[in-house]
Motif scaffolding. Sequence first.
Motif, PDB file in Angstrom:
ATOM      1  N   ALA A 297       0.756  -1.150  -0.044  1.00  0.00           N
ATOM      2  CA  ALA A 297       0.288  -0.057  -0.018  1.00  0.00           C
ATOM      3  C   ALA A 297       0.854   1.292   0.006  1.00  0.00           C
ATOM      4  N   ARG A 298       1.905   1.378   0.709  1.00  0.00           N
ATOM      5  CA  ARG A 298       3.043   2.333   0.752  1.00  0.00           C
ATOM      6  C   ARG A 298       3.469   2.855  -0.634  1.00  0.00           C
ATOM      7  N   ARG A 299       3.748   1.562  -1.452  1.00  0.00           N
ATOM      8  CA  ARG A 299       4.430   1.718  -2.738  1.00  0.00           C
ATOM      9  C   ARG A 299       3.296   2.432  -3.714  1.00  0.00           C
TER      10      ARG A 299
ATOM     11  N   THR B 145      -6.208   3.952  -3.977  1.00  0.00           N
ATOM     12  CA  THR B 145      -6.258   2.322  -4.181  1.00  0.00           C
ATOM     13  C   THR B 145      -5.329   1.798  -3.256  1.00  0.00           C
ATOM     14  N   ALA B 146      -4.393   2.435  -2.686  1.00  0.00           N
ATOM     15  CA  ALA B 146      -3.625   1.987  -1.520  1.00  0.00           C
ATOM     16  C   ALA B 146      -4.682   1.751  -0.340  1.00  0.00           C
TER      17      ALA B 146
ATOM     18  N   GLN C  91      -7.878   1.344  -0.487  1.00  0.00           N
ATOM     19  CA  GLN C  91      -8.887   0.137  -0.503  1.00  0.00           C
ATOM     20  C   GLN C  91      -8.068  -1.262  -0.642  1.00  0.00           C
ATOM     21  N   SER C  92      -6.917  -1.188  -0.829  1.00  0.00           N
ATOM     22  CA  SER C  92      -6.000  -2.509  -0.804  1.00  0.00           C
ATOM     23  C   SER C  92      -6.254  -3.100   0.629  1.00  0.00           C
ATOM     24  N   LEU C  93      -5.874  -2.214   1.421  1.00  0.00           N
ATOM     25  CA  LEU C  93      -5.929  -2.687   3.057  1.00  0.00           C
ATOM     26  C   LEU C  93      -7.404  -2.871   3.446  1.00  0.00           C
ATOM     27  N   LEU C  94      -8.409  -2.039   3.116  1.00  0.00           N
ATOM     28  CA  LEU C  94      -9.761  -2.437   3.338  1.00  0.00           C
ATOM     29  C   LEU C  94     -10.356  -3.897   2.893  1.00  0.00           C
ATOM     30  N   ARG C  95      -9.594  -4.180   1.686  1.00  0.00           N
ATOM     31  CA  ARG C  95     -10.008  -5.640   1.254  1.00  0.00           C
ATOM     32  C   ARG C  95      -9.515  -6.672   2.271  1.00  0.00           C
ATOM     33  N   LEU C  96      -8.258  -6.324   2.734  1.00  0.00           N
ATOM     34  CA  LEU C  96      -7.872  -7.538   3.516  1.00  0.00           C
ATOM     35  C   LEU C  96      -8.797  -8.197   4.613  1.00  0.00           C
ATOM     36  N   PHE C  97     -10.164  -7.194   5.020  1.00  0.00           N
ATOM     37  CA  PHE C  97     -11.145  -7.768   5.708  1.00  0.00           C
ATOM     38  C   PHE C  97     -11.805  -9.105   5.170  1.00  0.00           C
ATOM     39  N   TYR C  98     -11.732  -9.147   3.768  1.00  0.00           N
ATOM     40  CA  TYR C  98     -12.382 -10.295   2.917  1.00  0.00           C
ATOM     41  C   TYR C  98     -11.399 -11.289   2.640  1.00  0.00           C
ATOM     42  N   SER C  99     -10.349 -11.181   3.131  1.00  0.00           N
ATOM     43  CA  SER C  99      -9.096 -12.359   2.844  1.00  0.00           C
ATOM     44  C   SER C  99      -8.755 -13.300   4.303  1.00  0.00           C
ATOM     45  N   PHE C 100      -8.977 -12.293   5.372  1.00  0.00           N
ATOM     46  CA  PHE C 100      -8.198 -12.778   6.584  1.00  0.00           C
ATOM     47  C   PHE C 100      -9.007 -12.400   7.847  1.00  0.00           C
ATOM     48  N   ALA C 101      -9.281 -13.681   8.736  1.00  0.00           N
ATOM     49  CA  ALA C 101      -9.918 -13.171  10.072  1.00  0.00           C
ATOM     50  C   ALA C 101      -9.161 -12.098  10.904  1.00  0.00           C
ATOM     51  N   LEU C 102      -9.547 -10.720  10.794  1.00  0.00           N
ATOM     52  CA  LEU C 102      -8.752  -9.716  11.353  1.00  0.00           C
ATOM     53  C   LEU C 102      -9.336  -9.399  12.801  1.00  0.00           C
ATOM     54  N   PRO C 103      -8.673  -8.770  13.611  1.00  0.00           N
ATOM     55  CA  PRO C 103      -9.313  -8.335  14.842  1.00  0.00           C
ATOM     56  C   PRO C 103      -9.888  -7.158  14.418  1.00  0.00           C
ATOM     57  N   GLU C 104     -11.148  -6.720  14.890  1.00  0.00           N
ATOM     58  CA  GLU C 104     -12.102  -5.626  14.694  1.00  0.00           C
ATOM     59  C   GLU C 104     -11.324  -4.374  14.286  1.00  0.00           C
TER      60      GLU C 104
ATOM     61  N   LEU D 163      -4.585  -0.150   9.880  1.00  0.00           N
ATOM     62  CA  LEU D 163      -3.504  -0.172   9.006  1.00  0.00           C
ATOM     63  C   LEU D 163      -3.471   1.015   7.960  1.00  0.00           C
ATOM     64  N   ILE D 164      -4.382   1.606   7.657  1.00  0.00           N
ATOM     65  CA  ILE D 164      -4.573   2.800   6.914  1.00  0.00           C
ATOM     66  C   ILE D 164      -4.174   3.838   7.600  1.00  0.00           C
ATOM     67  N   VAL D 165      -4.397   3.929   9.049  1.00  0.00           N
ATOM     68  CA  VAL D 165      -3.831   5.185   9.805  1.00  0.00           C
ATOM     69  C   VAL D 165      -2.212   5.038   9.914  1.00  0.00           C
ATOM     70  N   SER D 166      -1.781   3.885   9.884  1.00  0.00           N
ATOM     71  CA  SER D 166      -0.358   3.464  10.047  1.00  0.00           C
ATOM     72  C   SER D 166       0.180   4.143   8.565  1.00  0.00           C
ATOM     73  N   LEU D 167      -0.433   3.769   7.641  1.00  0.00           N
ATOM     74  CA  LEU D 167       0.177   4.240   6.277  1.00  0.00           C
ATOM     75  C   LEU D 167       0.202   5.851   6.171  1.00  0.00           C
ATOM     76  N   HIS D 168      -0.696   6.426   6.439  1.00  0.00           N
ATOM     77  CA  HIS D 168      -0.687   7.758   6.606  1.00  0.00           C
ATOM     78  C   HIS D 168       0.163   8.622   7.422  1.00  0.00           C
TER      79      HIS D 168
END
Length: 276
Positions: A214-216, A225-226, A228-241, A247-252
């Motif tokens: 996402a940083r790249r 796009t960056a 949304q790539s992190l938001l989509r992780l919710f649909y691939s992994f069982a993540l803590p709420e 992750l987006i906050v960490s990115l910015h």
Amino acid sequence: MEEATTTLSEQIVQLDRLNASLIERLRHEALTSPAPWTAEYGEFQSGGWLTASLMNPSRDAADVRIADGTARPTPLLQQMPATADLLAALGLHYMWVRLARLTPNAFLWEHRDYEELDQVERHRLHIPLHTNSSAFLVTGGTKVHMTGGRIWRLTPTYAHGVCNLLGPDRIHLIADVYADDAYTRLTGQAREPVHAQQLPQASQSELTEALAGARRLADLGYVGTAEQSLLRLFYSFALPEGTAYDLIVSLHTARGDSSAADRWTAAKSKLLALAS
């Protein structure tokens, strides 16, 4: 294991199976009626989530931001006799009834519903009318394809999200109802979802790699796009709420954009109903 099963049943269950010919009539009406498809709740979605109201307090089919009240038929429902007959036959106390359409490659991001409404018992019912195997709900780290031919109950006060990866359009009839005797009878034979799959846990290295990717993208100027790539992780992994938002906050934060970091911190609180 027993606790996880109980939690999933609290969040989503299968209810009655409907007659196949009735479902076909409902599908035909949904696909051919002149619905004023309206984009609303933009902060919750990637784009591609459209709704039209069949019953609501205002009787305006284009009024789709739900609120408490006693639902009345809109002119759209009056052009859908099979759907109107089913809703009448169920005999429920409707707060709002909508057609909901999710186009291909579209997402409703992780969120909770009902928090802005009166604190009374209400429930959400789904009847899938037009769907495909790449359209699914994620709740509690579990992926559920809501198959057609039956009524489903979703408890949207749990964090959840929906996607339609490949298409065609996913169209559901959604009814928000108040609890009463008719609702109790309808849900008397609730069953666990058959088409449910526990998502894998994300390792720290996988999350680190996703954040680096996402940083790249962001550094190349593709900030949306960056994100949304992190938001989509919710649909691939069982993540803590709320992990995707964090992750987006960490990115910015890493890019020195405190304004964007604050905006996404606020978005997390709003979408997950964490604000006091």
